[in-house]
Design a protein around this motif. Sequence first.
Motif, PDB file in Angstrom:
ATOM      1  N   ALA A 199       0.838  -1.212   0.000  1.00 21.79           N
ATOM      2  CA  ALA A 199       0.000   0.000   0.000  1.00 21.79           C
ATOM      3  C   ALA A 199       0.868   1.256   0.000  1.00 21.79           C
ATOM      4  O   ALA A 199       0.584   2.253   0.676  1.00 21.79           O
ATOM      5  CB  ALA A 199      -0.975   0.008   1.178  1.00 21.79           C
ATOM      6  N   ALA A 200       1.933   1.224  -0.789  1.00 22.43           N
ATOM      7  CA  ALA A 200       2.931   2.308  -0.776  1.00 22.43           C
ATOM      8  C   ALA A 200       2.320   3.668  -1.097  1.00 22.43           C
ATOM      9  O   ALA A 200       2.753   4.685  -0.556  1.00 22.43           O
ATOM     10  CB  ALA A 200       4.048   1.988  -1.771  1.00 22.43           C
ATOM     11  N   LYS A 201       1.317   3.678  -1.964  1.00 24.00           N
ATOM     12  CA  LYS A 201       0.788   4.962  -2.421  1.00 24.00           C
ATOM     13  C   LYS A 201      -0.138   5.625  -1.411  1.00 24.00           C
ATOM     14  O   LYS A 201      -0.610   6.734  -1.654  1.00 24.00           O
ATOM     15  CB  LYS A 201       0.070   4.793  -3.765  1.00 24.00           C
ATOM     16  N   VAL A 202      -0.410   4.948  -0.311  1.00 24.61           N
ATOM     17  CA  VAL A 202      -1.183   5.613   0.741  1.00 24.61           C
ATOM     18  C   VAL A 202      -0.347   5.718   2.017  1.00 24.61           C
ATOM     19  O   VAL A 202      -0.873   5.754   3.120  1.00 24.61           O
ATOM     20  CB  VAL A 202      -2.544   4.921   1.002  1.00 24.61           C
ATOM     21  N   HIS A 203       0.962   5.784   1.833  1.00 18.75           N
ATOM     22  CA  HIS A 203       1.870   6.060   2.943  1.00 18.75           C
ATOM     23  C   HIS A 203       2.355   7.512   2.870  1.00 18.75           C
ATOM     24  O   HIS A 203       2.288   8.147   1.827  1.00 18.75           O
ATOM     25  CB  HIS A 203       3.076   5.112   2.890  1.00 18.75           C
ATOM     26  N   ASP A 204       2.893   7.981   3.991  1.00 18.17           N
ATOM     27  CA  ASP A 204       3.478   9.325   3.990  1.00 18.17           C
ATOM     28  C   ASP A 204       4.624   9.384   2.979  1.00 18.17           C
ATOM     29  O   ASP A 204       4.775  10.355   2.248  1.00 18.17           O
ATOM     30  CB  ASP A 204       3.967   9.689   5.395  1.00 18.17           C
ATOM     31  N   ILE A 205       5.444   8.328   3.000  1.00 16.50           N
ATOM     32  CA  ILE A 205       6.435   8.168   1.928  1.00 16.50           C
ATOM     33  C   ILE A 205       6.328   6.739   1.408  1.00 16.50           C
ATOM     34  O   ILE A 205       6.376   5.783   2.180  1.00 16.50           O
ATOM     35  CB  ILE A 205       7.881   8.407   2.420  1.00 16.50           C
ATOM     36  N   GLY A 206       6.192   6.604   0.106  1.00 20.07           N
ATOM     37  CA  GLY A 206       6.237   5.298  -0.540  1.00 20.07           C
ATOM     38  C   GLY A 206       7.486   5.226  -1.401  1.00 20.07           C
ATOM     39  O   GLY A 206       7.746   6.134  -2.201  1.00 20.07           O
ATOM     40  N   LEU A 207       8.267   4.185  -1.202  1.00 15.08           N
ATOM     41  CA  LEU A 207       9.508   4.021  -1.956  1.00 15.08           C
ATOM     42  C   LEU A 207       9.397   2.781  -2.831  1.00 15.08           C
ATOM     43  O   LEU A 207       9.059   1.705  -2.339  1.00 15.08           O
ATOM     44  CB  LEU A 207      10.693   3.853  -0.993  1.00 15.08           C
ATOM     45  N   VAL A 208       9.682   2.948  -4.105  1.00 13.69           N
ATOM     46  CA  VAL A 208       9.658   1.808  -5.021  1.00 13.69           C
ATOM     47  C   VAL A 208      11.043   1.665  -5.634  1.00 13.69           C
ATOM     48  O   VAL A 208      11.519   2.585  -6.325  1.00 13.69           O
ATOM     49  CB  VAL A 208       8.605   1.991  -6.132  1.00 13.69           C
ATOM     50  N   LEU A 209      11.681   0.566  -5.349  1.00  7.42           N
ATOM     51  CA  LEU A 209      13.024   0.339  -5.901  1.00  7.42           C
ATOM     52  C   LEU A 209      12.943   0.108  -7.402  1.00  7.42           C
ATOM     53  O   LEU A 209      12.092  -0.649  -7.883  1.00  7.42           O
ATOM     54  CB  LEU A 209      13.665  -0.872  -5.226  1.00  7.42           C
ATOM     55  N   LYS A 210      13.861   0.764  -8.108  1.00  5.58           N
ATOM     56  CA  LYS A 210      13.898   0.632  -9.569  1.00  5.58           C
ATOM     57  C   LYS A 210      15.340   0.489 -10.012  1.00  5.58           C
ATOM     58  O   LYS A 210      16.260   0.898  -9.301  1.00  5.58           O
ATOM     59  CB  LYS A 210      13.276   1.865 -10.213  1.00  5.58           C
ATOM     60  N   ARG A 211      15.518  -0.066 -11.188  1.00  5.11           N
ATOM     61  CA  ARG A 211      16.868  -0.185 -11.739  1.00  5.11           C
ATOM     62  C   ARG A 211      16.961   0.672 -13.000  1.00  5.11           C
ATOM     63  O   ARG A 211      16.099   0.587 -13.876  1.00  5.11           O
ATOM     64  CB  ARG A 211      17.193  -1.648 -12.066  1.00  5.11           C
ATOM     65  N   ALA A 212      17.974   1.512 -13.045  1.00  2.92           N
ATOM     66  CA  ALA A 212      18.160   2.386 -14.205  1.00  2.92           C
ATOM     67  C   ALA A 212      18.768   1.593 -15.363  1.00  2.92           C
ATOM     68  O   ALA A 212      19.211   0.458 -15.186  1.00  2.92           O
ATOM     69  CB  ALA A 212      19.066   3.557 -13.832  1.00  2.92           C
ATOM     70  N   ARG A 213      18.782   2.227 -16.521  1.00  4.68           N
ATOM     71  CA  ARG A 213      19.338   1.548 -17.699  1.00  4.68           C
ATOM     72  C   ARG A 213      20.793   1.141 -17.495  1.00  4.68           C
ATOM     73  O   ARG A 213      21.257   0.149 -18.035  1.00  4.68           O
ATOM     74  CB  ARG A 213      19.230   2.457 -18.919  1.00  4.68           C
ATOM     75  N   ASP A 214      21.507   1.940 -16.702  1.00 10.00           N
ATOM     76  CA  ASP A 214      22.919   1.599 -16.466  1.00 10.00           C
ATOM     77  C   ASP A 214      23.078   0.544 -15.378  1.00 10.00           C
ATOM     78  O   ASP A 214      24.193   0.214 -14.969  1.00 10.00           O
ATOM     79  CB  ASP A 214      23.721   2.857 -16.102  1.00 10.00           C
ATOM     80  N   GLY A 215      21.975   0.026 -14.886  1.00  8.71           N
ATOM     81  CA  GLY A 215      22.032  -1.046 -13.890  1.00  8.71           C
ATOM     82  C   GLY A 215      22.026  -0.555 -12.458  1.00  8.71           C
ATOM     83  O   GLY A 215      21.912  -1.356 -11.527  1.00  8.71           O
TER      84      GLY A 215
END
Lengths: 121, 551
Positions: B179-195
């Motif tokens: 339920a990250a989008k209803v938190h004070d802060i929601g963090l979603v780990l992502k990987r960039a094109r450079d890894g």
Amino acid sequence: MKALTANRLIDGEVVFWKDGEWVERFADAQLFDEAAQEAAEAAEAHGKNQPTVVVEPYLIDLVDAGGLWAPLSFRERIRALGPQNHPSHGKQAEGGAVVEALLHADGAARSTGRVNLIKRK
Amino acid sequence: MYQYDAIDKDILADRSAEFRGQVARRLAGELNEDQFKPLRLRNGLYLQLHAYMLRVAIPYGSLNPAQLRKLAWIARTYDKGYGHFTTRTNLQFHWIKLADAPDIMDHLASVDMHAIQTSGNCVRNVTADPYAGATAEEIDDPRVWAEAMRQWSTVHPEFSWLPRKFKIAVTAAPKDRTAAKVHDIGLVLKRARDGSLGFEVMVGGGLGRMPYIASTIREFLPVNRLFSYLEAILRVYNRHGRRDNIHKARIKVLVATLGAEEFARQVEAEWEKVGTGPDLPDTELARIRGAFAPKTFGTLSPRSDAFETARAGQPAFARFARNNLKPHKVPGYGIVEVSLKGIGETPGDASAEQMEVVADLAERYGQNDIRVTHEQNLVLPHVKLDDVPAVWAALDAVGLATPNMNLVSDIIACPGLDYCALANARAIPVAQHIAEKFRDPERAERVGELKIKISGCINACGHHHVGHIGILGVDKKGEEFYQLTLGGSGAEDAAVGQALGPALPYDRVADAVDTLVEVYLRERKDGERFLDTFRRTGVAPFKEAVYADAN
């Protein structure tokens, strides 16, 4: 008709005023009719002077429930009985005429006495 | 999982001793209730309707068997033999005596547990994906970051007295189970094109009186700058949050008032000033990461004969496998969801015996790993498919194998008026009545994914705003009434539900849900969930059916 209730400090138990003592069962609570308004307020003031015994004493309104008195508000009936999802928990497990009267009473969901105490977490 | 080090243990010992002294002073009359209340709340101890309630922190919902057994022992010794798992992935004991609370704190500390920051205007328990370390969907283990945030936020002096409570979620999978989008802060780990790894940073989500879906203020924050950026967010919030008005004090109101763009600009300006100082040293990050190093998994066939035989021979097991077993990243393993939503039971409650069985199963079959979900269930994240039939049988024997994950009876419900001093109305019996309506598992499966969430007051501990069907208990002229909302979601497609119509009395809610489901079954097109159908049709057909009697 009114009764005086609080939670006992040391364990949080729901308690009721009876002639200068705190008792655990609503069935044993002292009831104050309109003529005893001053006595009810005196008892409340006395309770507020017992900060190592009880927390937040307050008067609750009662209604006639099939010939017996029951707290008007549903919240207060739940306090006097116990949670509905565990009928073996709380004083409802002991049964008796007063518990039955409370189980079958109806009325307000909000406490008549505690409204101003529950606005904040 | 992460093992507490000497610093962690010292903090717990110090806090426990301090609390023991505070309780003694309260009982002796040296502290009055006004003085004591904020102290007990800072140790998770509330006074509710029937007794004190102790909210025990379960950081990022992760438990080992020794901890769960200790919780069971506390439930049996100091409570009435059960505990209640919450939407913050914590555990609440509802029948605690003040005089026992210091001893309970010591017992919790003996297994590296506590109740610190489970109340008050501080950074609360961080939510992480309960499938962390087990799902192939994730690009990194979110527990590494949740644990780092636990260390950073625990008794952090600058952020111990924020304008209001503060909740952070972290996930690394596209399917959001936090339920990250209803938190004070929601963090979603992502990987960039450079890894390289980074976080999408979302801020200002929240439920309660004013529900908001979080806004993204940074698409990609390099992971090695997480803590300076969090500090910048919290400093802007600390500076401008509405301390004058409790109803407007959450960060969501600040973000909404300033606008996400302006809020982001102020955070970036503050971030410049914070510099790189607060960020986690690589050595410490490596130490934490080491604690979550991938388990040693056997090299197994993706197909288990024992599992397939049980599935073919036992329809009840097959149903459990369909609904409660999720794919694991390693062939031959599965993620087992343990339902705390038995039909007619209290959502989120677990008895001491049930906790002990889950602890035993985790030890014997589950690599000593147990998770708590924000949907009030438990998870055994690493179970060999070969062992799933045995795990199922053991769960079934204690009422924990209800095959209803994400189905209509997998209901979130807060304790409501049966326990909570804030509630206007009951939540638990409403959930029980609805679950009874869908007792037939075939019907429940036919309905498919349907998330019902119930709160007993506007504080929204039951997440009703983001239920596919949300139910909010209100006090209407002294009677319990329930407002229904439709179309909410707390997942990656987060949305706040839309009001159905006038509030319904207590005894009409379960029937109304039944009607809503029938409308959905009538209206749905192939493959649509309840939520999808609602989004296509809008509220009209549902409203018409539920209020037909009144017209």
